[in-house]
Enzyme design. Structure first.
Site: not given
Ligand code: PLP
Length: 378
Positions: A70-71, A150, A200-202, A324
């Site tokens: 997702a990033t 989150n 996001s997959g994970h 994160c």
């Molecule tokens: N957006 C939200 C709301 C998240 O909680 C996270 C990860 O914690 C991300 C984006 C980032 O996702 P990814 O780890 O797939 O880059």
């Protein structure tokens, strides 16, 4: 037996995802761009996953673009749409509680001359859709608002915001980070009125390193990653066939159970909150309407890290904030109106459908013992 209550950080890969990843690695290791049959088979597997994910959010397969997570999806969405639509229109409207992947992408654009309006919640931690709508004008190119926060589980009124924005300014591009909502609450492109959606997959029992960006038909993005023109030229780079297959497999496994899991996790959250109310000096920071999957609490007088490590010493895993940011304060809890004291002692408990009341009982026992021991040793 360890207890994992950190599912908003990442989730345990499910059997279906593991099997699909293994099959991708051992059997379908051709390059999807190759013209021979090994390439075609790999491409078919990628397209099957694409269809599963597209169906789950109610869009056509060709609107789903695979990314590394997702990033990357949000970077592509925000920077790519600003490059495409931001030549003359220089305003971006967003919330003040976005994940760093959205926040930092927008900060970069601000440095290069975009005007950014960040909407905060009111003093009770509630977002008013009108605040977003009133901030949008004819100079606005992008509105980016997350679905589920989150850190607190707060559900932002994305549908209301985007629908009103589109009514007033149909050309404004709307982006939604749906990472903490996907496979937990309904995420449908039509209902959200989003042009761009990050997934996001994970976070949904797939492997790390895979995600997707939904791009509505007709929305133009300037690619941030250039190269071999994979993914229709929007995201170059050889597709990670195994991880994409795993992503598709976990969506296929979870999608039929979204409602059932939601009901079960809501019951768990209710049970957790009632057990927490038996303890002294606990504040529940998440609002009652928040996603049941994320519960933010504060334990009076004990810093987050101290309690986190106490719990960890009993094999109970929670988070002190956004995982994160490696424990660095994001400022999101302050935005939601928490005092410094509450923010400094905040813990995020993020549940999964595989969690049980017995695990909650154990968590409560260890938390209570921790409160007594840590406060006594001060
Ligand atoms: N957006 C939200 C709301 C998240 O909680 C996270 C990860 O914690 C991300 C984006 C980032 O996702 P990814 O780890 O797939 O880059």
């Amino acid at each position: 037996m360890s207890i994992y209550f950190d599912n908003a950080s990442t989730t345990k890969p499910c059997r279906e995802a593991i099997e699909a990843v293994n099959r991708g690695l051992s059997e379908l290791w051709g390059n999807p761009s190759s013209l021979h049959s090994m390439g075609v088979k790999a491409q078919l597997a990628v397209d099957e996953a694409r269809k599963i994910i597209a169906d789950s959010i109610g869009c056509e397969s060709r609107c789903i673009y695979f990314t590394s997570g997702a990033t990357e999806s949000s970077n592509m969405a925000i920077k790519g749409s600003a490059m495409a639509y931001g030549k003359r229109k220089k305003r971006i409207v967003t919330s003040s509680v976005e994940h760093s992947s959205v926040k930092e992408s927008i900060n970069e654009l601000e440095k290069s001359g975009f005007e950014v309006v960040r909407i905060s919640p009111d003093k009770n931690g509630i977002f008013n859709p009108d605040d977003f709508i009133n901030a949008v004008d004819e100079n606005t190119c992008l509105v980016s608002v997350m679905l589920v926060n989150n850190e607190t589980g707060y559900i932002l009124p994305v549908r209301k915001i985007f629908s009103a924005v589109k009514r007033k300014f149909p050309d404004v591009v709307t982006h939604c980070d749906c990472v903490q909502g996907f496979m937990k609450i309904p995420v449908k492109t039509r209902e959200l009125n989003a042009d761009l959606i990050s997934l996001s997959g994970h976070k949904i029992h797939s492997a790390k390193g895979v995600g997707a960006l939904y791009i509505k038909k007709g929305i133009r993005l300037i690619p941030v990653i250039n190269g071999g023109k994979q993914e229709n030229g929007i995201r170059s780079g050889t597709e990670s066939v195994p991880l994409i297959m795993g992503f598709g497999a976990s969506v296929k496994a979870l999608n039929p159970h979204i409602e059932g899991h939601y009901r079960y996790v809501s019951e768990l959250k209710k049970y957790l909150c009632s057990r927490l109310s038996e303890l002294d000096d606990i504040t529940i920071n998440s609002n009652p309407d928040a996603s049941p999957y994320i519960i933010n609490i504060s334990v009076s007088g004990i810093r987050s890290e101290i309690m986190l490590h106490w719990l960890e010493s009993h094999e109970i895993y929670v988070s002190s904030g956004s995982a994160c940011s490696k424990g660095a304060k994001s400022g999101v809890l302050d935005e939601f109106g928490l005092s410094q004291k509450l923010a400094d002692s905040a813990l995020r408990i993020s549940l999964d459908f595989s969690d049980t009341k017995e695990e909650i009982d154990k968590f409560i026992d260890v938390l209570k013992e921790g409160q007594q021991k840590i406060l006594k040793s001060k």
